[in-house]
Scaffold this motif. Structure first.
Motif, PDB file in Angstrom:
ATOM      1  N   LYS A  36      57.522  24.916 -25.866  1.00 47.14           N
ATOM      2  CA  LYS A  36      57.682  26.140 -26.850  1.00 47.14           C
ATOM      3  C   LYS A  36      57.245  27.512 -25.853  1.00 47.14           C
ATOM      4  O   LYS A  36      56.500  28.373 -26.338  1.00 47.14           O
ATOM      5  N   CYS A  37      57.665  27.282 -24.656  1.00 52.28           N
ATOM      6  CA  CYS A  37      57.334  28.666 -23.850  1.00 52.28           C
ATOM      7  C   CYS A  37      58.794  28.755 -22.921  1.00 52.28           C
ATOM      8  O   CYS A  37      59.334  27.780 -22.341  1.00 52.28           O
ATOM      9  N   ARG A  38      58.762  30.148 -22.330  1.00 53.84           N
ATOM     10  CA  ARG A  38      59.917  30.159 -21.416  1.00 53.84           C
ATOM     11  C   ARG A  38      59.531  29.706 -20.354  1.00 53.84           C
ATOM     12  O   ARG A  38      58.170  29.346 -19.873  1.00 53.84           O
ATOM     13  N   ALA A  39      60.501  29.463 -19.328  1.00 53.94           N
ATOM     14  CA  ALA A  39      60.333  28.935 -17.985  1.00 53.94           C
ATOM     15  C   ALA A  39      59.389  29.523 -17.363  1.00 53.94           C
ATOM     16  O   ALA A  39      58.555  29.139 -16.614  1.00 53.94           O
ATOM     17  N   ASP A  40      59.373  31.106 -17.402  1.00 51.60           N
ATOM     18  CA  ASP A  40      58.673  31.771 -16.193  1.00 51.60           C
ATOM     19  C   ASP A  40      57.193  31.799 -17.081  1.00 51.60           C
ATOM     20  O   ASP A  40      56.107  32.493 -16.558  1.00 51.60           O
ATOM     21  N   GLN A  41      56.686  31.324 -18.119  1.00 56.39           N
ATOM     22  CA  GLN A  41      55.665  31.502 -18.727  1.00 56.39           C
ATOM     23  C   GLN A  41      54.824  30.321 -19.027  1.00 56.39           C
ATOM     24  O   GLN A  41      53.886  29.787 -19.409  1.00 56.39           O
ATOM     25  N   PHE A  42      55.658  29.115 -18.084  1.00 59.57           N
ATOM     26  CA  PHE A  42      54.855  27.617 -18.244  1.00 59.57           C
ATOM     27  C   PHE A  42      53.619  28.018 -17.127  1.00 59.57           C
ATOM     28  O   PHE A  42      53.847  28.508 -16.209  1.00 59.57           O
ATOM     29  N   PRO A  43      52.679  27.172 -17.553  1.00 64.24           N
ATOM     30  CA  PRO A  43      51.480  27.206 -16.758  1.00 64.24           C
ATOM     31  C   PRO A  43      51.587  26.500 -15.489  1.00 64.24           C
ATOM     32  O   PRO A  43      50.594  25.402 -15.368  1.00 64.24           O
ATOM     33  N   ALA A  44      52.499  26.753 -14.624  1.00 60.72           N
ATOM     34  CA  ALA A  44      52.714  26.093 -13.340  1.00 60.72           C
ATOM     35  C   ALA A  44      51.546  26.032 -12.450  1.00 60.72           C
ATOM     36  O   ALA A  44      51.155  25.458 -11.770  1.00 60.72           O
ATOM     37  N   ALA A  45      50.894  27.244 -12.501  1.00 61.72           N
ATOM     38  CA  ALA A  45      49.700  27.235 -11.472  1.00 61.72           C
ATOM     39  C   ALA A  45      48.586  26.459 -11.843  1.00 61.72           C
ATOM     40  O   ALA A  45      47.995  25.874 -10.892  1.00 61.72           O
ATOM     41  N   GLU A  46      48.484  26.398 -13.064  1.00 63.04           N
ATOM     42  CA  GLU A  46      47.239  25.624 -13.644  1.00 63.04           C
ATOM     43  C   GLU A  46      47.606  23.918 -13.126  1.00 63.04           C
ATOM     44  O   GLU A  46      46.804  23.420 -12.644  1.00 63.04           O
ATOM     45  N   VAL A  47      48.557  23.420 -13.406  1.00 65.58           N
ATOM     46  CA  VAL A  47      49.219  22.195 -13.113  1.00 65.58           C
ATOM     47  C   VAL A  47      49.155  22.070 -11.521  1.00 65.58           C
ATOM     48  O   VAL A  47      48.827  20.968 -10.864  1.00 65.58           O
ATOM     49  N   GLU A  48      49.636  23.054 -10.819  1.00 63.54           N
ATOM     50  CA  GLU A  48      49.787  22.977  -9.317  1.00 63.54           C
ATOM     51  C   GLU A  48      48.391  22.504  -8.846  1.00 63.54           C
ATOM     52  O   GLU A  48      48.048  21.873  -7.659  1.00 63.54           O
ATOM     53  N   GLU A  49      47.241  23.098  -9.385  1.00 62.33           N
ATOM     54  CA  GLU A  49      45.950  23.015  -8.864  1.00 62.33           C
ATOM     55  C   GLU A  49      45.438  21.172  -8.898  1.00 62.33           C
ATOM     56  O   GLU A  49      44.538  20.974  -8.180  1.00 62.33           O
ATOM     57  N   LEU A  50      46.201  20.552  -9.888  1.00 61.00           N
ATOM     58  CA  LEU A  50      46.175  19.143  -9.715  1.00 61.00           C
ATOM     59  C   LEU A  50      46.891  18.505  -8.989  1.00 61.00           C
ATOM     60  O   LEU A  50      47.227  17.267  -9.020  1.00 61.00           O
ATOM     61  N   GLY A  51      47.943  19.337  -8.120  1.00 68.35           N
ATOM     62  CA  GLY A  51      48.899  18.708  -7.334  1.00 68.35           C
ATOM     63  C   GLY A  51      50.266  18.424  -7.910  1.00 68.35           C
ATOM     64  O   GLY A  51      51.010  17.657  -7.175  1.00 68.35           O
ATOM     65  N   TYR A  52      50.429  19.129  -8.847  1.00 73.26           N
ATOM     66  CA  TYR A  52      51.634  18.820  -9.410  1.00 73.26           C
ATOM     67  C   TYR A  52      52.857  19.989  -9.159  1.00 73.26           C
ATOM     68  O   TYR A  52      52.384  21.193  -9.272  1.00 73.26           O
ATOM     69  N   ALA A  53      54.089  19.746  -8.657  1.00 73.84           N
ATOM     70  CA  ALA A  53      55.048  20.965  -8.667  1.00 73.84           C
ATOM     71  C   ALA A  53      55.671  20.653 -10.344  1.00 73.84           C
ATOM     72  O   ALA A  53      55.831  19.802 -10.927  1.00 73.84           O
ATOM     73  N   THR A  54      56.455  22.038 -10.582  1.00 72.66           N
ATOM     74  CA  THR A  54      56.998  22.000 -11.819  1.00 72.66           C
ATOM     75  C   THR A  54      58.179  22.319 -11.907  1.00 72.66           C
ATOM     76  O   THR A  54      58.731  23.146 -11.166  1.00 72.66           O
ATOM     77  N   ALA A  55      59.036  21.686 -12.909  1.00 70.25           N
ATOM     78  CA  ALA A  55      60.508  22.388 -13.291  1.00 70.25           C
ATOM     79  C   ALA A  55      60.351  22.513 -14.488  1.00 70.25           C
ATOM     80  O   ALA A  55      60.062  21.413 -15.347  1.00 70.25           O
ATOM     81  N   ALA A  56      60.739  23.694 -15.095  1.00 65.65           N
ATOM     82  CA  ALA A  56      60.639  24.085 -16.446  1.00 65.65           C
ATOM     83  C   ALA A  56      61.816  24.664 -17.037  1.00 65.65           C
ATOM     84  O   ALA A  56      62.468  25.260 -16.398  1.00 65.65           O
ATOM     85  N   HIS A  57      62.182  24.393 -18.346  1.00 64.02           N
ATOM     86  CA  HIS A  57      63.413  24.899 -18.960  1.00 64.02           C
ATOM     87  C   HIS A  57      62.944  25.231 -20.430  1.00 64.02           C
ATOM     88  O   HIS A  57      62.693  24.232 -21.235  1.00 64.02           O
ATOM     89  N   GLY A  58      62.819  26.455 -20.861  1.00 64.62           N
ATOM     90  CA  GLY A  58      62.663  26.742 -22.039  1.00 64.62           C
ATOM     91  C   GLY A  58      63.023  28.302 -22.221  1.00 64.62           C
ATOM     92  O   GLY A  58      63.088  29.084 -21.505  1.00 64.62           O
ATOM     93  N   ASP A  59      63.067  28.605 -23.453  1.00 69.23           N
ATOM     94  CA  ASP A  59      63.224  30.104 -24.181  1.00 69.23           C
ATOM     95  C   ASP A  59      62.301  30.590 -24.906  1.00 69.23           C
ATOM     96  O   ASP A  59      62.520  31.803 -25.362  1.00 69.23           O
ATOM     97  N   GLY A  60      61.100  29.997 -25.123  1.00 67.47           N
ATOM     98  CA  GLY A  60      60.251  30.539 -25.667  1.00 67.47           C
ATOM     99  C   GLY A  60      59.983  30.572 -27.195  1.00 67.47           C
ATOM    100  O   GLY A  60      59.112  30.918 -27.729  1.00 67.47           O
ATOM    101  N   ARG A  61      60.814  29.747 -27.735  1.00 64.05           N
ATOM    102  CA  ARG A  61      60.970  29.442 -29.079  1.00 64.05           C
ATOM    103  C   ARG A  61      60.356  28.236 -29.583  1.00 64.05           C
ATOM    104  O   ARG A  61      59.323  27.992 -29.375  1.00 64.05           O
ATOM    105  N   TRP A  62      61.318  27.247 -30.070  1.00 64.87           N
ATOM    106  CA  TRP A  62      60.491  25.886 -30.472  1.00 64.87           C
ATOM    107  C   TRP A  62      60.933  24.790 -29.805  1.00 64.87           C
ATOM    108  O   TRP A  62      60.514  23.489 -30.164  1.00 64.87           O
ATOM    109  N   ASN A  63      61.635  24.944 -28.658  1.00 64.84           N
ATOM    110  CA  ASN A  63      62.187  23.745 -28.012  1.00 64.84           C
ATOM    111  C   ASN A  63      61.265  23.716 -26.496  1.00 64.84           C
ATOM    112  O   ASN A  63      60.228  23.901 -26.443  1.00 64.84           O
ATOM    113  N   GLY A  64      61.865  23.318 -25.425  1.00 67.93           N
ATOM    114  CA  GLY A  64      61.522  23.489 -24.151  1.00 67.93           C
ATOM    115  C   GLY A  64      60.924  22.176 -23.660  1.00 67.93           C
ATOM    116  O   GLY A  64      60.602  21.260 -24.265  1.00 67.93           O
TER     117      GLY A  64
END
Length: 273
Positions: A36-64
């Motif tokens: 439920k968030c746009r790809a550019d709004q995914f909390p990638a920085a927060e999960v990166e602190e735990l060692g994860y790279a992120t690929a996200a796909h979302g339009d900010g509505r109800w999917n994602g």
């Protein structure tokens, strides 16, 4: 290698829970749905602190959807070839069409190669009611997914296609089959769509339940259904032959469904040799 899939029902609303769960469970690859968030709004920085790279796909509505990985993330694909889109009835679930309109796909699928395994995070359409256009769209979506996965399996790459399929494979996968008569998630065409995926050579990795005999992964928020274990198994982990042969264990992490402000889904965790 530890893999997991989880419909988080809003990654921002569930972020503290997600981060704590990642830290405790330490999966190598995680597939998330209903972010439920746009790809550019995914909390990638927060999960990166735990060692994860992120690929996200979302339009900010109800999917994602998203894939998190500690073992590399390459060849990212937003949607799969031929993925249909539902249009002309979003505001009216009872609108009837003979076929869905094909325009731009919703954010329901993302694929990535992680640690030598091709991983798909999938969020299938709900279907709403069997007489709605959204149900037609759901079946078309599954048919296109089958064709896309057939092509990837033919390439010989180890494959996992997991996520919220919004279909219970058998009557054993719902708490009371009589309650679901006439509803989506259990109709013969939907279950045939799953059977068609398995006919490609995929294997349904059925997790061990943490309560009762059924490995339910979803419980409605209403009427204490979680505590009564009135759930469904609709979050599925489908694996190709080579990956399925490496499965050491699989379980539903029911603990992640407890406490304050949980998702209505629990993660499925799969360990590979």
């Amino acid at each position: 290698m530890r893999l997991a899939t989880w419909n988080v029902n809003s990654v921002k609303a569930r972020l503290p829970r997600l981060l704590a769960w990642l830290d405790e469970t330490a999966p190598d690859v995680v597939c998330l749905q209903e972010t439920k968030c746009r790809a550019d709004q995914f909390p990638a920085a927060e999960v990166e602190e735990l060692g994860y790279a992120t690929a996200a796909h979302g339009d900010g509505r109800w999917n994602g959807v998203a894939v998190l990985s500690k073992v590399g993330i390459e060849d990212v694909s937003n949607s799969f070839p031929g993925e249909p889109v539902y249009e002309g009835g979003t505001d009216d679930p009872q609108t009837k069409l003979t076929e869905p309109v094909l325009l731009t796909p919703e954010a329901r699928a993302i694929g990535a190669t992680c640690g030598g395994v091709r991983v798909w995070s999938l969020y299938a359409p709900n279907g709403r009611t069997p007489d709605s256009a959204h149900y037609v769209y759901k079946l078309a979506w599954f048919a296109a997914l089958r064709d896309a996965l057939a092509a990837e399996l033919a390439a010989g790459t180890p494959l996992v296609a997991c996520g919220d399929y919004n279909v219970a494979p058998t009557d054993e996968d719902v708490w009371d089959p009589a309650v679901f008569i006439g509803s989506t998630h259990v109709t013969p065409p939907e279950r045939q769509a799953l059977a068609d995926l398995l006919a490609l050579g995929l294997h349904d990795v059925v997790p061990t339940p943490m309560k009762g005999p059924h490995p339910f992964t979803y419980w409605d928020y209403r009427a204490g259904m979680f505590h009564k274990n009135m759930g469904m198994r609709i979050d599925l982990f489908y694996a190709g032959e080579d990956v399925a042969g490496r499965v050491r264990s699989a379980y539903v992490d029911r603990e992640a469904r407890k406490g304050k402000g949980p998702s209505d889904h629990a993660p499925v965790v799969v360990d590979l040799d």
